[in-house]
Scaffold this active site. Structure first.
Site, PDB file in Angstrom:
ATOM      1  N   SER A  80       1.002  -1.226  -0.367  1.00 33.78           N
ATOM      2  CA  SER A  80      -0.029   0.049  -0.075  1.00 33.78           C
ATOM      3  C   SER A  80       0.540   1.147   0.354  1.00 33.78           C
ATOM      4  O   SER A  80       1.451   1.828  -0.934  1.00 33.78           O
ATOM      5  CB  SER A  80      -0.939   0.345   0.982  1.00 33.78           C
ATOM      6  OG  SER A  80      -2.079   0.778   1.209  1.00 33.78           O
ATOM      7  N   ASP A 179     -10.014  -5.575  -3.622  1.00 31.39           N
ATOM      8  CA  ASP A 179      -9.528  -4.619  -2.606  1.00 31.39           C
ATOM      9  C   ASP A 179     -10.654  -3.098  -3.192  1.00 31.39           C
ATOM     10  O   ASP A 179     -11.199  -2.602  -3.977  1.00 31.39           O
ATOM     11  CB  ASP A 179      -8.434  -4.120  -3.154  1.00 31.39           C
ATOM     12  CG  ASP A 179      -7.342  -2.949  -2.658  1.00 31.39           C
ATOM     13  OD1 ASP A 179      -8.086  -2.627  -1.588  1.00 31.39           O
ATOM     14  OD2 ASP A 179      -6.297  -3.039  -2.842  1.00 31.39           O
ATOM     15  N   HIS A 209      -7.678  -5.704   0.173  1.00 33.58           N
ATOM     16  CA  HIS A 209      -6.173  -5.081   0.599  1.00 33.58           C
ATOM     17  C   HIS A 209      -5.457  -5.989   0.858  1.00 33.58           C
ATOM     18  O   HIS A 209      -4.095  -5.228   0.271  1.00 33.58           O
ATOM     19  CB  HIS A 209      -6.645  -4.228   1.169  1.00 33.58           C
ATOM     20  CG  HIS A 209      -5.587  -2.494   1.207  1.00 33.58           C
ATOM     21  ND1 HIS A 209      -5.501  -2.029   0.162  1.00 33.58           N
ATOM     22  CD2 HIS A 209      -5.027  -1.742   1.816  1.00 33.58           C
ATOM     23  CE1 HIS A 209      -4.363  -0.986   0.046  1.00 33.58           C
ATOM     24  NE2 HIS A 209      -4.258  -0.967   1.752  1.00 33.58           N
TER      25      HIS A 209
END
Length: 237
Positions: A80, A179, A209
């Protein structure tokens, strides 16, 4: 053969737990030194009011330099926001290979969030709310993430995304198609902008995610370990 090291960088408002399953896999299947630091203000208990983007990047740089005290070759894996920081490190330091997981080059997949919220309301209706892992995880983050910290995160994205073409090392890009935070199209967005021809795109049909906790995570980890272990890298689409 010299000692190899691997630095794993977690995401915004996250902690080592986001990438620990992959770290464990690498420790079990390689003899590499695996480092999973926690960025300032992050971890299980958030304290993001005073930390800055510059501090997060500087901290990651110091951890990378520390690995080089013991290693001849270092790989960097970022999840991320950590993917953006990892890309930054790959541009500015002699990192050997780069792995980008659910990289936050594009932010917020509204369609998937709507699906997750719909599921949340179904759980409320059936009185299973406390069992809903998604609710507990994001409720805490929403309460403990100041707007100022969001601005700091966006500074990293704004500064790093335009530089992706400067990544010239072999790169593995993975994304979950379910996600709810980073749109799945972000993986192709990153893939198209990464400067190296030695790059691989991995899409998980079932992962959200937190891709290191996906149903197919073992397969993903195997792909990553193989990619990092290769001595030559054929061009892949």
């Amino acid at each position: 053969m010299g000692q190899k090291g691997c630095l794993l960088i977690h995401g915004f408002t996250g902690g080592a737990y986001e990438v620990n399953p992959l770290a464990r896999y690498l420790r079990e299947h390689t003899d590499w030194i695996v480092s999973v630091p926690v960025l300032p203000g992050h971890g299980r208990k958030l304290n993001l009011r005073e930390t800055t983007a510059a501090e997060w990047i500087s901290f990651a740089e110091e951890e990378l330099k520390r690995l080089w005290l013991y290693c001849d070759e270092v790989f960097v894996i970022g999840f991320s926001m950590g993917g953006l920081i990892a890309a930054y490190l790959a541009i500015h330091y002699p990192v050997s290979k780069l792995v980008l997981l659910s990289t936050a080059a594009l932010y917020v997949n509204t369609k998937q969030i709507a699906k997750d919220i719909n599921m949340l309301f179904k759980d409320v209706w059936s009185k299973k709310l406390n069992e809903n892992e998604w609710f507990g995880h994001y409720k805490y983050k929403l309460i403990h993430t100041p707007v100022r910290a969001m601005r700091e995160f966006r500074k990293i994205a704004k500064a790093t995304v335009p530089l992706l073409s400067q990544v010239t090392i072999p790169t593995f890009i993975a994304q979950g198609e379910m996600d709810g935070i980073v749109p799945p199209r972000a993986a192709r967005f990153v893939y198209d902008r990464i400067g190296t021809y030695e790059k691989k795109l991995y899409l998980s049909k079932t992962s959200k995610h937190l891709i290191c906790y996906g149903a197919d995570s073992e397969a993903l980890f195997g792909e990553i370990a193989f990619f990092l272990s290769q001595t030559e890298h054929p061009d892949e689409g």
